[in-house]
Design a protein around this motif. Structure first.
Motif, PDB file in Angstrom:
ATOM      1  N   ASN A  83       0.813  -1.221   0.000  1.00 47.39           N
ATOM      2  CA  ASN A  83       0.000   0.000   0.000  1.00 47.39           C
ATOM      3  C   ASN A  83       0.847   1.271   0.000  1.00 47.39           C
ATOM      4  O   ASN A  83       0.310   2.371  -0.012  1.00 47.39           O
ATOM      5  N   ARG A  84       2.173   1.091   0.059  1.00 48.41           N
ATOM      6  CA  ARG A  84       3.125   2.205   0.058  1.00 48.41           C
ATOM      7  C   ARG A  84       2.850   3.188   1.182  1.00 48.41           C
ATOM      8  O   ARG A  84       2.882   4.408   0.993  1.00 48.41           O
ATOM      9  N   CYS A  85       2.573   2.644   2.345  1.00 50.57           N
ATOM     10  CA  CYS A  85       2.315   3.461   3.531  1.00 50.57           C
ATOM     11  C   CYS A  85       3.609   3.576   4.330  1.00 50.57           C
ATOM     12  O   CYS A  85       3.959   2.675   5.094  1.00 50.57           O
ATOM     13  N   SER A  86       4.310   4.674   4.145  1.00 47.99           N
ATOM     14  CA  SER A  86       5.648   4.834   4.725  1.00 47.99           C
ATOM     15  C   SER A  86       5.651   4.673   6.239  1.00 47.99           C
ATOM     16  O   SER A  86       6.522   3.999   6.801  1.00 47.99           O
ATOM     17  N   PHE A  87       4.695   5.296   6.919  1.00 51.29           N
ATOM     18  CA  PHE A  87       4.648   5.211   8.378  1.00 51.29           C
ATOM     19  C   PHE A  87       4.559   3.758   8.836  1.00 51.29           C
ATOM     20  O   PHE A  87       5.333   3.311   9.693  1.00 51.29           O
ATOM     21  N   CYS A  88       3.633   2.997   8.277  1.00 51.23           N
ATOM     22  CA  CYS A  88       3.397   1.625   8.745  1.00 51.23           C
ATOM     23  C   CYS A  88       4.507   0.668   8.323  1.00 51.23           C
ATOM     24  O   CYS A  88       4.834  -0.270   9.054  1.00 51.23           O
ATOM     25  N   ILE A  89       5.108   0.901   7.157  1.00 50.82           N
ATOM     26  CA  ILE A  89       6.245   0.067   6.748  1.00 50.82           C
ATOM     27  C   ILE A  89       7.352   0.185   7.792  1.00 50.82           C
ATOM     28  O   ILE A  89       7.902  -0.810   8.273  1.00 50.82           O
ATOM     29  N   LYS A  90       7.685   1.417   8.138  1.00 53.50           N
ATOM     30  CA  LYS A  90       8.792   1.652   9.068  1.00 53.50           C
ATOM     31  C   LYS A  90       8.432   1.206  10.480  1.00 53.50           C
ATOM     32  O   LYS A  90       9.255   0.588  11.167  1.00 53.50           O
ATOM     33  N   ALA A  91       7.215   1.495  10.901  1.00 53.53           N
ATOM     34  CA  ALA A  91       6.813   1.135  12.263  1.00 53.53           C
ATOM     35  C   ALA A  91       6.807  -0.377  12.447  1.00 53.53           C
ATOM     36  O   ALA A  91       7.409  -0.914  13.392  1.00 53.53           O
ATOM     37  N   HIS A  92       6.148  -1.094  11.556  1.00 50.44           N
ATOM     38  CA  HIS A  92       5.981  -2.537  11.759  1.00 50.44           C
ATOM     39  C   HIS A  92       7.170  -3.331  11.239  1.00 50.44           C
ATOM     40  O   HIS A  92       7.424  -4.443  11.728  1.00 50.44           O
ATOM     41  N   GLY A  93       7.936  -2.753  10.330  1.00 48.12           N
ATOM     42  CA  GLY A  93       9.217  -3.354   9.979  1.00 48.12           C
ATOM     43  C   GLY A  93      10.145  -3.361  11.178  1.00 48.12           C
ATOM     44  O   GLY A  93      10.841  -4.344  11.441  1.00 48.12           O
ATOM     45  N   ALA A  94      10.131  -2.256  11.936  1.00 48.82           N
ATOM     46  CA  ALA A  94      10.974  -2.173  13.138  1.00 48.82           C
ATOM     47  C   ALA A  94      10.521  -3.164  14.199  1.00 48.82           C
ATOM     48  O   ALA A  94      11.355  -3.804  14.863  1.00 48.82           O
ATOM     49  N   VAL A  95       9.213  -3.333  14.363  1.00 48.81           N
ATOM     50  CA  VAL A  95       8.717  -4.287  15.366  1.00 48.81           C
ATOM     51  C   VAL A  95       9.059  -5.717  14.943  1.00 48.81           C
ATOM     52  O   VAL A  95       9.504  -6.530  15.758  1.00 48.81           O
ATOM     53  N   ALA A  96       8.858  -6.039  13.658  1.00 50.73           N
ATOM     54  CA  ALA A  96       9.191  -7.384  13.173  1.00 50.73           C
ATOM     55  C   ALA A  96      10.677  -7.667  13.347  1.00 50.73           C
ATOM     56  O   ALA A  96      11.074  -8.751  13.795  1.00 50.73           O
ATOM     57  N   ALA A  97      11.516  -6.696  13.002  1.00 50.58           N
ATOM     58  CA  ALA A  97      12.968  -6.878  13.145  1.00 50.58           C
ATOM     59  C   ALA A  97      13.346  -7.112  14.604  1.00 50.58           C
ATOM     60  O   ALA A  97      14.197  -7.955  14.906  1.00 50.58           O
ATOM     61  N   GLY A  98      12.697  -6.382  15.507  1.00 49.85           N
ATOM     62  CA  GLY A  98      12.957  -6.576  16.931  1.00 49.85           C
ATOM     63  C   GLY A  98      12.478  -7.929  17.422  1.00 49.85           C
ATOM     64  O   GLY A  98      13.161  -8.600  18.212  1.00 49.85           O
ATOM     65  N   ALA A  99      11.320  -8.359  16.952  1.00 52.88           N
ATOM     66  CA  ALA A  99      10.779  -9.650  17.377  1.00 52.88           C
ATOM     67  C   ALA A  99      11.648 -10.810  16.893  1.00 52.88           C
ATOM     68  O   ALA A  99      11.892 -11.770  17.625  1.00 52.88           O
ATOM     69  N   TYR A 100      12.111 -10.720  15.667  1.00 55.82           N
ATOM     70  CA  TYR A 100      12.969 -11.764  15.105  1.00 55.82           C
ATOM     71  C   TYR A 100      14.433 -11.600  15.515  1.00 55.82           C
ATOM     72  O   TYR A 100      15.217 -12.530  15.377  1.00 55.82           O
TER      73      TYR A 100
END
Length: 199
Positions: A83-100
């Motif tokens: 969806n090219r939503c910059s805020f959510c890409i960065k926010a949830h990419g950071a959470v996924a990276a932290g979780a993994y």
């Protein structure tokens, strides 16, 4: 979604009660960062949107599931990337990276889940969510292909809940023109979401 110039609604800047503004100030003082717009939106018409959205998103992202927290956060980031939503890409990419504890895995999936070094059930599920997000429809054959990759019916249901939550959130983020903060702020937000979830 293509991001275009939009008028930011005043509600996200100052349309809150004194008590809510005081809460935002306390959060900023404790965390060192302003409350992100995604959290502020919860206070906008809380009975209509905020409370139900929090409840649904928390259940989708942190409720009982065979998918890990990292998997579901990765799904959220992937849907947001389509969806090219910059805020959510960065926010949830950071959470996924932290979780993994694996930023490279997240980046590889966001680049192309078909070639990323991930388990086949997760890949098949991401491709299913990708089709649904791009085309707004899936068919019984799409579900069968996903299940053939080893994904259970309950996992598909859980993944579709994540997809729904973030297709809605992405559109709200763009409609309300969410401010995209610094990488440090996203990292701080990721730590909070990993600890507390979406409640």
């Amino acid at each position: 979604m293509k991001q275009e110039a939009v008028m930011r609604l005043d509600i996200l800047n100052k349309g809150y009660s004194f008590g809510t503004k005081a809460l935002f100030a306390v959060i900023k003082a404790v965390s060192g960062y302003p409350l992100p717009d995604a959290a502020k939106l919860v206070f906008y018409r809380p009975g209509y949107y905020g409370a139900p959205a929090k409840k649904f998103t928390h259940a989708a992202m942190r409720g009982p599931s065979a998918w890990s927290v990292g998997d579901r956060e990765l799904m959220a980031a992937y849907v947001s990337s389509l969806n090219r939503c910059s805020f959510c890409i960065k926010a949830h990419g950071a959470v996924a990276a932290g979780a993994y504890n694996d930023r490279a895995k997240v980046d590889a999936v966001l680049a192309d889940p078909a070639t990323a070094a991930i388990e086949e059930p997760l890949r098949a599920t991401l491709l299913l969510l990708g089709k649904l997000t791009r085309e707004n429809t899936i068919a019984a054959d799409d579900i069968r292909v996903t299940m053939t990759a080893g994904v259970s019916a309950s996992q598909i249901e859980d993944a579709l809940a994540v997809c729904f939550a973030f297709n809605v959130t992405n559109r709200l983020a763009d409609a309300f023109s969410f401010f995209v903060p610094s990488p440090d702020a996203f990292e701080a937000g990721a730590k909070y979401l990993l600890k507390r979830g979406y409640q």
